[in-house]
Write a protein that holds these residues in place. Sequence first.
Motif, short mmCIF file in Angstrom:
data_model
loop_
_atom_site.label_atom_id
_atom_site.label_comp_id
_atom_site.label_asym_id
_atom_site.label_seq_id
_atom_site.Cartn_x
_atom_site.Cartn_y
_atom_site.Cartn_z
N VAL A 287 0.82 -1.21 0.00
CA VAL A 287 0.00 0.00 0.00
C VAL A 287 0.85 1.27 0.00
CG1 VAL A 287 -1.65 1.35 1.37
CG2 VAL A 287 -2.00 -1.10 1.07
N VAL A 288 1.91 1.32 0.84
CA VAL A 288 2.66 2.57 0.99
C VAL A 288 4.07 2.50 0.44
CG1 VAL A 288 1.31 3.13 3.05
CG2 VAL A 288 3.56 2.05 3.31
N GLY A 289 4.50 1.34 -0.05
CA GLY A 289 5.85 1.19 -0.56
C GLY A 289 6.78 0.56 0.48
N LYS A 290 7.82 -0.11 0.00
CA LYS A 290 8.71 -0.88 0.88
C LYS A 290 9.45 0.00 1.88
CE LYS A 290 12.62 -4.11 0.70
NZ LYS A 290 13.54 -4.87 -0.19
N ALA A 291 10.04 1.10 1.44
CA ALA A 291 10.85 1.92 2.33
C ALA A 291 10.02 2.52 3.45
CB ALA A 291 11.55 3.03 1.53
N ARG A 292 8.85 3.04 3.10
CA ARG A 292 7.99 3.64 4.13
C ARG A 292 7.46 2.58 5.09
NH1 ARG A 292 4.38 8.05 1.77
NH2 ARG A 292 6.06 9.42 2.44
N ALA A 293 7.13 1.41 4.55
CA ALA A 293 6.66 0.32 5.41
C ALA A 293 7.74 -0.10 6.39
CB ALA A 293 6.21 -0.86 4.56
N LEU A 294 8.96 -0.24 5.91
CA LEU A 294 10.06 -0.62 6.80
C LEU A 294 10.27 0.43 7.89
CD1 LEU A 294 12.69 -2.03 4.27
CD2 LEU A 294 11.40 -3.31 5.99
N ASP A 295 10.18 1.69 7.53
CA ASP A 295 10.35 2.77 8.50
C ASP A 295 9.26 2.69 9.58
OD1 ASP A 295 11.57 5.28 9.43
OD2 ASP A 295 9.70 6.20 8.76
N MET A 296 8.02 2.48 9.15
CA MET A 296 6.92 2.40 10.11
C MET A 296 7.05 1.17 11.01
SD MET A 296 3.50 3.57 8.01
CE MET A 296 2.48 3.32 9.49
N ILE A 297 7.43 0.03 10.42
CA ILE A 297 7.50 -1.21 11.20
C ILE A 297 8.71 -1.23 12.11
CG2 ILE A 297 7.76 -3.71 11.04
CD1 ILE A 297 6.14 -3.58 8.41
N PHE A 298 9.90 -0.88 11.58
CA PHE A 298 11.12 -0.93 12.38
C PHE A 298 11.03 -0.04 13.62
CE2 PHE A 298 14.16 -2.15 8.68
CZ PHE A 298 13.85 -3.50 8.87
N PHE A 299 10.40 1.14 13.46
CA PHE A 299 10.37 2.11 14.56
C PHE A 299 8.99 2.20 15.22
CE2 PHE A 299 13.79 3.42 11.70
CZ PHE A 299 14.85 3.39 12.58
N SER A 300 8.10 1.25 14.88
CA SER A 300 6.76 1.21 15.47
C SER A 300 6.06 2.56 15.38
CB SER A 300 6.83 0.73 16.93
OG SER A 300 7.35 -0.58 17.00
N LYS A 301 6.20 3.21 14.23
CA LYS A 301 5.63 4.54 14.06
C LYS A 301 4.12 4.49 13.91
CE LYS A 301 9.59 7.01 12.11
NZ LYS A 301 10.10 7.80 10.94
N LYS A 302 3.46 5.44 14.54
CA LYS A 302 2.01 5.60 14.43
C LYS A 302 1.72 6.92 13.72
CE LYS A 302 1.80 4.97 18.91
NZ LYS A 302 1.29 4.84 20.30
N VAL A 303 0.75 6.90 12.82
CA VAL A 303 0.43 8.10 12.05
C VAL A 303 -1.04 8.44 12.21
CG1 VAL A 303 2.25 7.65 10.37
CG2 VAL A 303 -0.04 6.80 9.93
N GLY A 304 -1.34 9.74 12.13
CA GLY A 304 -2.70 10.21 12.19
C GLY A 304 -3.36 10.15 10.82
N ALA A 305 -4.61 10.58 10.76
CA ALA A 305 -5.41 10.43 9.55
C ALA A 305 -4.83 11.18 8.36
CB ALA A 305 -6.84 10.86 9.81
N ARG A 306 -4.40 12.41 8.58
CA ARG A 306 -3.92 13.22 7.46
C ARG A 306 -2.64 12.65 6.87
NH1 ARG A 306 -7.99 16.12 5.32
NH2 ARG A 306 -9.32 16.85 7.03
N GLU A 307 -1.72 12.21 7.73
CA GLU A 307 -0.49 11.61 7.24
C GLU A 307 -0.78 10.28 6.56
OE1 GLU A 307 4.04 10.40 8.73
OE2 GLU A 307 2.59 11.25 10.17
N ALA A 308 -1.72 9.52 7.14
CA ALA A 308 -2.11 8.24 6.54
C ALA A 308 -2.69 8.46 5.14
CB ALA A 308 -3.11 7.52 7.43
N TYR A 309 -3.47 9.52 4.99
CA TYR A 309 -4.06 9.83 3.69
C TYR A 309 -2.97 10.24 2.69
CZ TYR A 309 -6.87 12.10 0.09
OH TYR A 309 -7.42 12.47 -1.11
N ASP A 310 -2.05 11.08 3.14
CA ASP A 310 -1.00 11.57 2.25
C ASP A 310 -0.12 10.43 1.72
OD1 ASP A 310 -1.85 14.17 2.53
OD2 ASP A 310 -0.37 14.69 4.08
N MET A 311 0.06 9.37 2.52
CA MET A 311 0.90 8.26 2.07
C MET A 311 0.10 7.18 1.37
SD MET A 311 1.86 6.07 5.54
CE MET A 311 2.70 7.43 6.33
N GLY A 312 -1.21 7.39 1.23
CA GLY A 312 -2.05 6.43 0.54
C GLY A 312 -2.51 5.27 1.40
N LEU A 313 -2.30 5.38 2.71
CA LEU A 313 -2.69 4.31 3.62
C LEU A 313 -4.20 4.25 3.80
CD1 LEU A 313 -1.94 2.04 5.56
CD2 LEU A 313 -1.34 3.77 7.27
N VAL A 314 -4.85 5.41 3.75
CA VAL A 314 -6.32 5.46 3.79
C VAL A 314 -6.82 6.22 2.57
CG1 VAL A 314 -6.38 5.32 6.32
CG2 VAL A 314 -6.44 7.57 5.22
#
Length: 256
Positions: free
Chosen positions: A148-175
């Motif tokens: 959904v968001v691409g490998k590099a962004r997914a790795l960044d979110m998973i490795f660092f347990s990052k949580k994002v709000g709705a607007r950021e999620a929308y900007d990255m195509g997650l929602v």
Amino acid sequence: MELENILIDTKGHVATLTINHPPANAWNLATMQDMEKALDALEEDKTVRVIIITGSGEKCFSAGFDVSDAGNAATTAPLGRTLWRRIDRFSKPVIAAINGFALGGGLELALSCHFRFMVDAPKVTVGLTELNLGIIPGWGGTQRLAAVVGKARALDMIFFSKKVGAREAYDMGLVNHVSEPGKVVEDALEFAETLAKRPPIAVSCVLKALSAGQYEGIDQGLALEAEGSDLVATTSDCIEGFTAFLEKREPAFKGE
């Protein structure tokens, strides 16, 4: 149908499935088994064309695995993988109405849905936070987040347990859509009702072809696309679609 932790509300051609396991709508074995029964029923119900999944309350969509039910983890975890994959490959469109935070298996569930609507509210975030516990996403998160968001962004979110709000999620195509507080289910329902007017057999064929291409490779996806194309050409909905076009009116598809 009596279910303990899943509520089903059907209006017209849209069924809303609500995770009702407070306080965090987490997944224990009983809730997972209720989900399986609900999916069985909705898949067989020909009047239901679109499904919405949301969480009870206003704070939480789902917090993922219920650690208080760790004794059943050996059964719950494989079932979660199976059901989330089933939703990803479901024959009818499934919309996640993310009404509160979605973490771990909760976000993995939302990622399995075909569309994601998320409330834009303070402190409401989504993320795959498993590495904070020394474990990894195990219900499809590594694969679906990257898709959904691409490998590099997914790795960044998973490795660092990052949580994002709705607007950021929308900007990255997650929602796909951001909703005002209290309106996410309403917005999802409006979208679902519009989607339910589309030709159900054709919609199902598109879902099957896309899923086959994702899971089995492009050749199988193309094969199912060709198969679906032949099938829809024989339907009453096909005749209705062309007739409505010539008569300059909206088609009324019946799924036949």
